[in-house]
Design an enzyme around this catalytic site. Structure first.
Site, PDB file in Angstrom:
ATOM      1  CG  ASP A 389     -23.391  -1.416  41.134  1.00  0.00           C
ATOM      2  OD1 ASP A 389     -23.761  -2.210  41.478  1.00  0.00           O
ATOM      3  OD2 ASP A 389     -22.617  -1.090  42.327  1.00  0.00           O
ATOM      4  CB  VAL A 390     -26.012  -5.318  39.074  1.00  0.00           C
ATOM      5  CG1 VAL A 390     -27.612  -5.374  38.488  1.00  0.00           C
ATOM      6  CG2 VAL A 390     -26.165  -6.589  38.117  1.00  0.00           C
ATOM      7  CG  ASP A 391     -27.983  -1.970  44.406  1.00  0.00           C
ATOM      8  OD1 ASP A 391     -28.490  -1.494  43.883  1.00  0.00           O
ATOM      9  OD2 ASP A 391     -27.069  -1.952  45.384  1.00  0.00           O
ATOM     10  CG  ASP A 392     -24.260   2.282  41.181  1.00  0.00           C
ATOM     11  OD1 ASP A 392     -23.090   3.401  41.922  1.00  0.00           O
ATOM     12  OD2 ASP A 392     -23.849   1.517  42.035  1.00  0.00           O
ATOM     13  NE  ARG A 463     -31.147  -1.103  45.339  1.00  0.00           N
ATOM     14  CZ  ARG A 463     -31.188  -1.210  46.954  1.00  0.00           C
ATOM     15  NH1 ARG A 463     -32.307  -0.988  47.417  1.00  0.00           N
ATOM     16  NH2 ARG A 463     -29.601  -1.546  47.487  1.00  0.00           N
TER      17      ARG A 463
END
Length: 651
Positions: A389-392, A463
């Site tokens: 996951d890019v966000d994580d 982010r």
């Protein structure tokens, strides 16, 4: 407002910093108590009635009925039925959702509820008033077809031969989101085999149809109302007529291709894609193929589904997935902000737990668009190596960097390389894929939920930009520059930014303002001030901020049922990122958090502030009311104590 929270000063309200210090210390101490023995944190993760209802339907499809557990799920489903409209909503106090209500009613009837019981009569009346079960969405009609409640013509044509299409074809698994492809692959098997549910108690729901299901003429509709949607609707009818003529050898080959996609991605007891719909479809696909219950792959697929059950003793529900990495990395930021030493035992243990889950040797589906990009990053769940996951990943990197940039240099570098490689050509980042923005696919009849794709979004992009800025990329760095341009383009007319994964414009605006601050922007610039003005305009009379899931609907912008601790924290973090730590609105927001009800590490929060798919699927992150408020009040304390208006980190 309580005297211990705010005092009136000459220039407006003033926060009692000593009382705030006590609150931070107490909350930090309580939060540390929630850490698991191996170093991570995890909180409950709730969606709507759909997921527990589908779990019950899965059991009855397979004839694997667990009466004691299903009785507890029944308690849960009855509790969350609305007293206002008699159906089931997609989020706390929301409007009735027809499809969710049909599934909840069917699940309760499968559990054994008498259809003449008052709550069932009320639900049935609501369903019929809303058009009947024949007007439910595609996924609901597929479930009903599997239980022989509607004919198969009630669902769009999705031939298994889709698995054989070349990558250049207008529809290919590489062109849809990760969650779509993991749901679709086993679903194609189920739709090809059309194996009906065991349904050992012979439960039907014909009473929910205004027209007998066999007499309904047109189940499938143009989901967008556009000419493209009309074309796809006509194509659907053509494919439906042609499907019986498809060569049998091609069908068998396609079935094997679907299995070849599923089996390497089974992901142990964490399940295909880490999400309930894909896991449940996998078990049903194995059943449709005649794979025995004691087959190792089928056993572990079933175990993955059961792992999502949250049993409270008196009631139970099924979670849509698990969120340990997201909860852990965000909690680490809150603790660091609250003064936890980067080299303390809990922080080091949490970092070590995350490092064990770094994805370094599995080439995931993102390789379709980025074939030369090395693996890197983190998933959302315990394990989901095919789908980092890019966000994580961005949030984990920022936490590790805050702790010790040199100690974690290798992991930070690998993740940064992967994140940069995942940037789409328009400058933004999606959550799991690059260039996943073929909007015409949302016009196919199957996609009436409108969530087939994973396009770049403001919150994920912000982010990533914040992460790159924090680890040393300046504003002239090409990926940062492209990301900032994307964010500038996406600003709304009222100064806000849309929030894809959190509700909604408060979340998006906080994210964007944090990114511009992290990159060293002059926060007096006009577009920044417009974002600040938007957040100020959304403050409520009690000093907090709130925004309803209705804000994703036409005409719903600005709607709020009340303030929430998590959304108040986002607004405060956004305002402080823009340099507004001394604004009276910020003091009032801190005062709201200081006096809001709290139990241990968690502020009370019932309203949903998370998003799966806007207008379709919403989430209640139980951790959001713990780490975000702590983060916000600690940042305020830090900025006021140091008399330093620069936020050190990007989020």
């Amino acid at each position: 407002m309580a005297d211990t929270a705010l005092k009136q000063a000459e220039n407006g309200p003033r926060v009692d910093l000593d009382a705030l210090e006590d609150l931070i210390a107490d909350t930090r101490s309580e939060y540390l108590k929630l850490q698991r023995d191996d170093g991570h944190w995890i909180f409950e993760f709730e969606a709507d009635a759909t997921i527990p209802a589908e779990y019950v339907m899965l059991n009855h499809y397979l004839d694997e009925i667990d009466d004691p557990l299903e009785a507890k799920i029944g308690v849960y489903l009855r509790r969350i039925q609305s007293d206002e409209h008699d159906g089931w909503p997609l989020y706390q106090d929301g409007a009735m959702d027809l499809s969710c209500t049909v599934k909840a009613y069917y699940a309760l009837k499968l559990i054994g509820d008498d259809p003449d019981a008052p709550h069932m009569r009320r639900a049935r009346t609501a369903i019929l008033a809303a058009g009947g079960a024949e007007r439910a969405n595609v996924f609901t009609r597929i479930a009903l077809a599997l239980f022989d409640q509607v004919p198969w013509r009630a669902v769009p044509a999705m031939p298994i031969e889709i698995m054989l299409l070349p990558e250049w074809f207008p529809f290919h698994l590489s062109k849809v989101s990760y969650w779509s492809r993991t749901v679709i692959a086993p679903l194609l098997i189920m739709m090809a085999k059309r194996k009906l549910a065991a349904n050992p108690r012979g439960v039907d729901i014909r009473e929910l149809f205004r027209t007998p299901p066999e007499d309904v003429r047109d189940y499938n509709v143009n989901p967008t109302g556009s000419p493209v949607g009309s074309f796809f609707l006509s194509l659907d009818k053509l494919v439906r007529r042609a499907e019986p003529l498809f060569p049998r050898n091609k069908r068998e080959k396609a079935l094997q291709e679907a299995l070849a996609f599923i089996k390497p991605r089974l992901n142990g007891e964490d399940g295909l894609g880490g999400i309930f719909p894909a896991m449940a479809n996998t078990v049903m696909a194995f059943e449709a193929l005649g794979i025995p219950k004691d087959d190792p792959d089928r056993k572990i697929a079933r175990a993955a589904v059961d792992k999502l059950i949250l049993d409270r003793g008196f009631e139970a529900y099924c979670q849509p997935c698990l969120s340990p990495i997201w909860d852990t990395c965000l909690g680490m930021h809150a603790l660091l902000e609250a003064g936890e030493a980067p080299d303390s035992g809990p922080m080091l243990q949490a970092a070590d737990w995350l490092l064990e889950r770094e994805i370094t040797d599995v080439v995931g589906d993102w390789v379709w668009k980025r074939p030369d990009l090395k693996p890197g990053g983190w998933a959302f769940e315990y394990w989901n190596d095919h789908y980092p996951d890019v966000d994580d990943t961005a949030v984990v990197v920022m936490a590790l960097h805050r702790m010790d940039a040199e100690r974690y240099r290798g992991a930070i570098g690998r993740a940064a390389e992967w994140v940069i490689g995942m940037q789409s050509s328009n400058g933004g980042w999606g959550a799991f894929d690059a260039e996943n923005d073929r909007q015409y696919l949302n016009a196919i009849p199957f996609a009436d939920h409108g969530a087939l794709l994973d396009p770049p979004t403001v919150d994920v992009t912000a982010r990533c930009v914040s992460m790159l800025a924090q680890i040393g990329h300046d504003i002239g760095s090409p990926p940062v520059a492209r990301g900032l341009k994307f964010l500038r383009r996406e600003q709304e007319k009222d100064g806000s930014w849309y929030g894809r994964w959190g509700v909604n414009y408060i979340y998006g605006t906080w994210s964007a303002l944090s990114a511009f601050n992290a990159c060293g922007y002059d926060m007096s610039r006009h577009f920044v001030r417009r974002g600040v003005d938007y957040l100020l305009s959304m403050q409520r009379d009690d000093g907090g901020w709130g925004e309803g899931c209705e804000s994703y609907e036409a005409g719903g912008r600005g709607f709020a049922r009340g303030s929430t601790p998590s959304q108040t924290a986002w607004a405060l973090l956004g305002l402080m990122a823009a340099g507004e730590v001394d604004h009276p609105a910020v003091a009032r927001g801190i005062g709201y958090l200081m006096q809001a009800p709290r139990d241990g590490a968690k502020w009370d929060e019932d309203l949903y502030t998370g998003v799966g798919f806007p207008r379709v699927f919403y989430l209640r992150y139980y951790g959001y009311s713990a780490y975000f408020p702590l983060w916000a009040i600690a940042r305020y304390r830090n900025l006021k104590r140091k008399n330093d208006r620069k936020v050190a980190f990007g989020i």
